[in-house]
Scaffold this motif. Structure first.
Motif, PDB file in Angstrom:
ATOM      1  N   THR A 121       0.818  -1.210   0.000  1.00 22.21           N
ATOM      2  CA  THR A 121       0.000   0.000   0.000  1.00 22.21           C
ATOM      3  C   THR A 121       0.851   1.258   0.000  1.00 22.21           C
ATOM      4  O   THR A 121       0.511   2.260  -0.641  1.00 22.21           O
ATOM      5  N   HIS A 122       1.946   1.240   0.734  1.00 23.12           N
ATOM      6  CA  HIS A 122       2.801   2.433   0.847  1.00 23.12           C
ATOM      7  C   HIS A 122       3.321   2.864  -0.523  1.00 23.12           C
ATOM      8  O   HIS A 122       3.182   4.030  -0.919  1.00 23.12           O
ATOM      9  N   ARG A 123       3.907   1.924  -1.263  1.00 22.30           N
ATOM     10  CA  ARG A 123       4.475   2.267  -2.571  1.00 22.30           C
ATOM     11  C   ARG A 123       3.387   2.572  -3.593  1.00 22.30           C
ATOM     12  O   ARG A 123       3.511   3.509  -4.382  1.00 22.30           O
ATOM     13  N   VAL A 124       2.320   1.759  -3.577  1.00 25.70           N
ATOM     14  CA  VAL A 124       1.234   1.993  -4.523  1.00 25.70           C
ATOM     15  C   VAL A 124       0.570   3.336  -4.254  1.00 25.70           C
ATOM     16  O   VAL A 124       0.213   4.076  -5.183  1.00 25.70           O
ATOM     17  N   GLY A 125       0.423   3.693  -2.956  1.00 23.19           N
ATOM     18  CA  GLY A 125      -0.182   4.972  -2.608  1.00 23.19           C
ATOM     19  C   GLY A 125       0.629   6.149  -3.122  1.00 23.19           C
ATOM     20  O   GLY A 125       0.077   7.104  -3.681  1.00 23.19           O
TER      21      GLY A 125
ATOM     22  N   SER B  87       4.506  -3.231   5.374  1.00 22.96           N
ATOM     23  CA  SER B  87       5.019  -2.026   6.027  1.00 22.96           C
ATOM     24  C   SER B  87       5.423  -2.349   7.450  1.00 22.96           C
ATOM     25  O   SER B  87       4.748  -3.127   8.139  1.00 22.96           O
ATOM     26  N   SER B  88       6.522  -1.779   7.897  1.00 19.96           N
ATOM     27  CA  SER B  88       6.969  -1.951   9.281  1.00 19.96           C
ATOM     28  C   SER B  88       6.365  -0.903  10.201  1.00 19.96           C
ATOM     29  O   SER B  88       6.569  -0.954  11.415  1.00 19.96           O
ATOM     30  N   LYS B  89       5.624   0.063   9.645  1.00 17.81           N
ATOM     31  CA  LYS B  89       5.064   1.147  10.437  1.00 17.81           C
ATOM     32  C   LYS B  89       3.557   1.037  10.615  1.00 17.81           C
ATOM     33  O   LYS B  89       3.018   1.483  11.616  1.00 17.81           O
ATOM     34  N   MET B  90       2.868   0.469   9.620  1.00 16.14           N
ATOM     35  CA  MET B  90       1.408   0.334   9.695  1.00 16.14           C
ATOM     36  C   MET B  90       1.060  -1.141   9.599  1.00 16.14           C
ATOM     37  O   MET B  90       1.291  -1.780   8.574  1.00 16.14           O
ATOM     38  N   HIS B  91       0.521  -1.687  10.699  1.00 19.99           N
ATOM     39  CA  HIS B  91       0.178  -3.103  10.723  1.00 19.99           C
ATOM     40  C   HIS B  91      -0.861  -3.465   9.674  1.00 19.99           C
ATOM     41  O   HIS B  91      -0.876  -4.577   9.164  1.00 19.99           O
ATOM     42  N   GLY B  92      -1.747  -2.548   9.357  1.00 21.40           N
ATOM     43  CA  GLY B  92      -2.858  -2.875   8.471  1.00 21.40           C
ATOM     44  C   GLY B  92      -2.490  -2.954   7.007  1.00 21.40           C
ATOM     45  O   GLY B  92      -3.306  -3.390   6.193  1.00 21.40           O
ATOM     46  N   GLN B  93      -1.292  -2.539   6.634  1.00 21.03           N
ATOM     47  CA  GLN B  93      -0.907  -2.561   5.229  1.00 21.03           C
ATOM     48  C   GLN B  93      -0.405  -3.955   4.877  1.00 21.03           C
ATOM     49  O   GLN B  93       0.706  -4.348   5.215  1.00 21.03           O
ATOM     50  N   ILE B  94      -1.264  -4.705   4.190  1.00 17.26           N
ATOM     51  CA  ILE B  94      -0.996  -6.109   3.927  1.00 17.26           C
ATOM     52  C   ILE B  94      -1.221  -6.425   2.455  1.00 17.26           C
ATOM     53  O   ILE B  94      -1.809  -5.623   1.708  1.00 17.26           O
ATOM     54  N   TYR B  95      -0.755  -7.599   2.068  1.00 16.57           N
ATOM     55  CA  TYR B  95      -0.945  -8.119   0.711  1.00 16.57           C
ATOM     56  C   TYR B  95      -1.201  -9.612   0.821  1.00 16.57           C
ATOM     57  O   TYR B  95      -0.486 -10.331   1.531  1.00 16.57           O
ATOM     58  N   ILE B  96      -2.238 -10.099   0.151  1.00 12.02           N
ATOM     59  CA  ILE B  96      -2.604 -11.514   0.195  1.00 12.02           C
ATOM     60  C   ILE B  96      -2.534 -12.063  -1.219  1.00 12.02           C
ATOM     61  O   ILE B  96      -3.412 -11.775  -2.044  1.00 12.02           O
ATOM     62  N   PRO B  97      -1.496 -12.831  -1.546  1.00 13.92           N
ATOM     63  CA  PRO B  97      -1.325 -13.288  -2.929  1.00 13.92           C
ATOM     64  C   PRO B  97      -2.514 -14.081  -3.470  1.00 13.92           C
ATOM     65  O   PRO B  97      -2.956 -13.837  -4.599  1.00 13.92           O
ATOM     66  N   GLU B  98      -3.018 -15.045  -2.683  1.00 12.23           N
ATOM     67  CA  GLU B  98      -4.128 -15.868  -3.179  1.00 12.23           C
ATOM     68  C   GLU B  98      -5.350 -15.030  -3.539  1.00 12.23           C
ATOM     69  O   GLU B  98      -5.983 -15.247  -4.580  1.00 12.23           O
TER      70      GLU B  98
ATOM     71  N   ILE C 246     -10.856  -0.567  -3.548  1.00 12.52           N
ATOM     72  CA  ILE C 246     -11.617  -1.732  -3.104  1.00 12.52           C
ATOM     73  C   ILE C 246     -10.757  -2.979  -3.059  1.00 12.52           C
ATOM     74  O   ILE C 246     -11.020  -3.901  -2.289  1.00 12.52           O
ATOM     75  N   ILE C 247      -9.685  -3.024  -3.867  1.00 12.67           N
ATOM     76  CA  ILE C 247      -8.763  -4.163  -3.794  1.00 12.67           C
ATOM     77  C   ILE C 247      -8.063  -4.167  -2.436  1.00 12.67           C
ATOM     78  O   ILE C 247      -7.969  -5.205  -1.766  1.00 12.67           O
ATOM     79  N   THR C 248      -7.580  -3.006  -2.020  1.00 10.67           N
ATOM     80  CA  THR C 248      -6.916  -2.881  -0.731  1.00 10.67           C
ATOM     81  C   THR C 248      -7.867  -3.202   0.412  1.00 10.67           C
ATOM     82  O   THR C 248      -7.496  -3.888   1.373  1.00 10.67           O
ATOM     83  N   GLY C 249      -9.105  -2.716   0.316  1.00 10.42           N
ATOM     84  CA  GLY C 249     -10.097  -3.013   1.348  1.00 10.42           C
ATOM     85  C   GLY C 249     -10.414  -4.489   1.429  1.00 10.42           C
ATOM     86  O   GLY C 249     -10.665  -5.030   2.522  1.00 10.42           O
ATOM     87  N   THR C 250     -10.411  -5.167   0.294  1.00 14.46           N
ATOM     88  CA  THR C 250     -10.673  -6.610   0.283  1.00 14.46           C
ATOM     89  C   THR C 250      -9.600  -7.363   1.051  1.00 14.46           C
ATOM     90  O   THR C 250      -9.899  -8.303   1.799  1.00 14.46           O
ATOM     91  N   PHE C 251      -8.341  -6.960   0.907  1.00 10.29           N
ATOM     92  CA  PHE C 251      -7.264  -7.600   1.659  1.00 10.29           C
ATOM     93  C   PHE C 251      -7.509  -7.486   3.165  1.00 10.29           C
ATOM     94  O   PHE C 251      -7.358  -8.467   3.905  1.00 10.29           O
ATOM     95  N   SER C 252      -7.879  -6.298   3.625  1.00 10.02           N
ATOM     96  CA  SER C 252      -8.090  -6.078   5.060  1.00 10.02           C
ATOM     97  C   SER C 252      -9.232  -6.938   5.591  1.00 10.02           C
ATOM     98  O   SER C 252      -9.117  -7.564   6.653  1.00 10.02           O
ATOM     99  N   ILE C 253     -10.324  -6.981   4.854  1.00 11.41           N
ATOM    100  CA  ILE C 253     -11.491  -7.710   5.335  1.00 11.41           C
ATOM    101  C   ILE C 253     -11.242  -9.220   5.336  1.00 11.41           C
ATOM    102  O   ILE C 253     -11.653  -9.931   6.259  1.00 11.41           O
TER     103      ILE C 253
END
Length: 803
Positions: free
Chosen positions: A243-247, A415-426, A389-396
């Motif tokens: 999310t950090h780089r894409v943002g 991200s090492s600063k924001m726990h919520g910034q995640i990526y789910i390959p599947e 919505i792609i990013t929101g889908t990862f969180s949910i």
């Protein structure tokens, strides 16, 4: 990477303004891309087929009035000022609301919940431990939900529906962007040189336009779909950067787009119709519906598209912060959108000649001199619009998986600063395949708009229903305030919902079908997990059986530690008896390990473990429950092993009945003690492992190191005990035995379960368990990967579960 404890429990209060503004800048590229591009198609969709424009401006001003008040009431008033405050310690989305309700009323879907979990500081932080502030109606509602299982299931189903609609929107929104590029109207408008045989190269469509020059009109249709699919593949391929780089990559595009549409809006207002502001009066909504009647009501499905993407503000909350999202919307996005819509209405109010004015919508209102640069910016903005919505889908999905409502998936923290910034390959690649399928299957934006509109308004309706419960149960407000909230916002959303649902056969069936599929997956997984746990509870071994074996368990006790993974939080799992009755030896130290998720976003490292004994002290059997919130990052294997052993050692050293937390298990009568991780307990026992110590000693902080032997270098383990600690001989001997067992090595005993429906079960249950749950379990991530448990020496013990 160890991120545990890096994020404070209340990140908003401790963030600097520099951080907040940086997050607000990133959120523009991630959260608001979809919402910002809505002016491209709202007027076109509203006037598409349902209403016919006349020489008067009542229809145009009526649509503008609806757009203005919808944007003001839904994203601004509802989400920014109300819903965002219902974050679950920084996490947002439908399932975060459900998690809040689970914490304030015992309606949790997790089967292994304990009363001890309610002693966590996250529960106490928002007044969970006290009911003094709860009104009579709030207490009555809480007790009603706790007593009736059917209401708890309905609440879970409601949360799953909202979650699945967000996932469905995650499929539809990128597909709309893809169809945006291949739609015939856009191709003929953006590339008029194709039909006049002139050549011009676009940054995005250079390859496509080059092919178009050498193709006939009949062949051209074979280029449209591959071009759209290529754009989608590129978009999803960027997600692993985080999310950090894409943002930071997408934010300049969205900012440029917002500045562009707001400037064009101001120009059109002053140049064509400065009195367009009169249309902001709600009276024009009444005149619009009165004149257009059924056609106007059906056109609300097109007007609804002006708020598509606003639900991402709440779903993406974990990737940013509440304050940053509020700042970005209130001061940048909202005024830009209002000016853009007013500018379109001002232009259209002076042009009643061509029907194509409404078909093209936004672009006809753009001054001709800057039309081409605006089109280029719009191309990039439409691609960025899918990101929210792609990013929101990862969180949910992460929340659902942690709370036992979705199969295990690989979660990468970017991200090492924001726990919520995640990526789910599947999930990323699954969404991509579904988007490609929808893009190929649907050939126009109108049907996709109908589908996306229904998905968006359904999520909003679910959010409104859950928020009304949060107001009473979590915020301890008056029940009349909750009724006012659900009546006011619910009536608006119900109006839009009915207008979207009437177009079921015109594309609106797509999100319903997707929601049913994902809901079935989630409910089957949750049902199978619940039944499997119930089987474990019913077949756990009696403590009397263990006592009859004696301290040696009736077998040879070999050196080392045996970690037995179990979902049980009390009692002896059946896998243990199955193991000891079939093998002649077992480890000198046995740990029943349960790694569980609790319905809170974060568990403090000081409250990570619950440790207790199983049976008498001489048996050397321990139970350790590691508790994680759905925002916590699990440590790697080595760190987890060290924390686990240190927690047991600290329990042995400081074992006192008065500081134990009883677990309500009358059969086993176990008592558990809260132990923190080694890094959080500076005054506790610490463990040191190295290869240059020739003997193992339990020493204090002034320990003496023994020189390394050149002939024989072995890994040694030492417990470093605080100087002030007084240890009797029995405790010292137990610690020494634990240290020697750790030195000998650890083996992880894992149950390999085969879940089958009982004989005589109904056909539906057999299908759900034998086909659905078994298929999901075999194709999801195993617990050794997801839970970051030691897997260097893993032994699987087969068990058949007849549920």
């Amino acid at each position: 990477m160890d991120l545990e404890g890096a994020i404070p429990a209340s990140p908003i209060k401790k963030e600097s303004w520099k951080t907040v503004l940086s997050l607000a800048y990133q959120s523009l590229g991630v959260v608001y891309g979809d919402l910002s591009t809505s002016p491209l198609y709202v007027y076109k969709s509203a006037f598409a087929e349902d209403i016919q424009h006349s020489d008067t401006n009542e229809e145009i001003f009526g649509v503008l009035s609806f757009v203005f008040w919808t944007l003001t009431l839904m994203p601004l008033l509802k989400y920014v000022f109300i819903v965002l405050k219902a974050d679950d310690n920084g996490e947002g989305g439908t399932f975060a609301l459900y998690s809040l309700l689970c914490r304030h009323a015992r309606v949790c879907s997790l089967p292994n919940c304990q009363l001890a979990d309610e002693e966590l500081s996250e529960y106490k932080k928002d007044g969970m431990a006290s009911n003094n502030n709860r009104s009579f109606w709030g207490s009555s509602l809480k007790s009603t939900l706790e007593k009736h299982k059917i209401l708890q299931r309905l609440l879970l189903v409601l949360a799953l529906i909202g979650t699945c609609m967000v996932i469905g929107d995650g499929v539809l929104t990128p597909a709309i962007s893809g169809i945006f590029f291949k739609h015939k109207i856009w191709v003929s408008f953006i590339f008029p040189w194709v039909y006049t045989k002139t050549f011009w190269v676009s940054a995005v469509f250079s390859a496509v336009s080059g092919l178009e020059l050498s193709m006939s009109k009949e062949q051209h249709r074979y280029v449209e779909v591959p071009a759209a699919c290529a754009i989608l593949i590129f978009l999803f391929a960027l997600q692993h950067y985080g999310t950090h780089r894409v943002g930071f990559l997408f934010a300049p595009v969205v900012i440029t787009w917002l500045l562009c549409i707001s400037a064009i809006g101001v120009y059109n207002i002053f140049y064509w119709n400065p009195k367009v502001y009169q249309a902001l009066s709600p009276f024009y909504m009444y005149k619009f519906l009165k004149k257009t009647q059924k056609g106007g009501w059906m056109s609300l499905g097109g007007i609804l598209l002006c708020i598509t993407g606003s639900e991402a503000m709440f779903a993406d909350l974990g990737h940013f912060s509440q304050l940053s999202i509020k700042i970005a919307f209130t001061f940048v996005v909202y005024p830009s959108l209002i000016l853009a819509y007013m500018g379109q209405a001002a232009y259209l109010s002076k042009h009643h000649i061509l029907e194509t004015d409404y078909r093209i919508g936004f672009y006809v209102s753009v001054p001709e001199k800057i039309r081409w640069p605006v089109l280029v910016i719009a191309i990039f903005a439409a691609v960025v619009g899918s990101q929210a919505i792609i990013t929101g889908t990862f969180s949910i999905i992460k929340q659902c998986s942690a709370l036992g409502c979705f199969p295990r998936v690989k979660i990468i923290h970017t991200s090492s600063k924001m726990h919520g910034q995640i990526y789910i390959p599947e999930i990323n690649w699954t969404l991509m395949l579904l988007c490609l399928a929808v893009t190929v299957g649907f050939r126009d934006t109108k049907r996709m708009g109908n589908a996306s509109g229904l998905a968006v308004i359904t999520v909003m309706l679910v959010t409104t229903c859950l928020m009304s419960l949060v107001i009473v149960l979590c915020w301890h407000k008056s029940v009349f305030l909750a009724i006012l909230f659900i009546f006011f916002f619910g009536s608006i959303e119900a109006l839009y919902f009915s207008a979207s649902l009437i177009k079921f056969l015109e594309g609106a069936w797509v999100p319903i079908a997707l929601a049913l599929i994902f809901s079935a997956i989630m409910y089957v997984w949750h049902y199978g997990t619940l039944k499997k746990y119930e089987f474990d509870v019913q077949n756990k071994v009696s403590i009397n059986w263990l006592l009859a074996l004696g301290p040696t368990l009736g077998i040879v006790r070999v050196r080392g530690i045996g970690l037995i993974h179990t979902e049980l939080v009390s009692g002896i799992p059946a896998i243990f008896s199955h193991f000891v009755t079939n093998l002649p030896a077992f480890h000198q130290v046995v740990v029943f390990l349960c790694i569980k998720s609790v319905p809170v976003p974060h568990v403090s490292p000081k409250e990570r473990f619950l440790v207790g004994r199983v049976g008498p002290k001489e048996y050397r059997l321990y139970r350790c429950i590691a508790r994680y919130g759905y925002r916590d990052v699990h440590k790697d294997d080595l760190d987890f092993e060290k924390d686990l052993i240190c927690s047991i050692a600290e329990f042995i050293r400081s074992e006192r009945p008065e500081c134990s937390i009883p677990i309500l298990d009358s059969e086993n009568d176990e008592r558990m003690t809260v132990i923190g991780t080694s890094s959080s307990n500076l005054e506790g026992i610490r463990m040191h492992e190295d290869g240059d110590v020739d003997s193992s000693e339990i020493v204090g902080t002034s320990e003496r190191r023994v020189a390394k032997s050149p002939e024989k270098v072995r890994k040694r383990v030492r417990f470093i005990v605080p100087e002030s600690s007084q240890i009797d001989n029995g405790v010292k001997e137990e610690l020494r035995e634990l240290m020697e067992a750790r030195e000998a090595g650890m083996a992880f005993i894992l149950g390999h379960s085969y879940v089958r429906a009982k004989k005589g079960s109904s056909l539906i249950k057999k299908i759900v368990i034998n086909l659905g749950y078994d298929f999901l379990r075999r194709n999801s991530r195993g617990p050794t990967y997801v839970l970051s448990i030691p897997h260097a020496s893993t032994l699987e013990v087969g068990m058949v579960y007849q549920v």
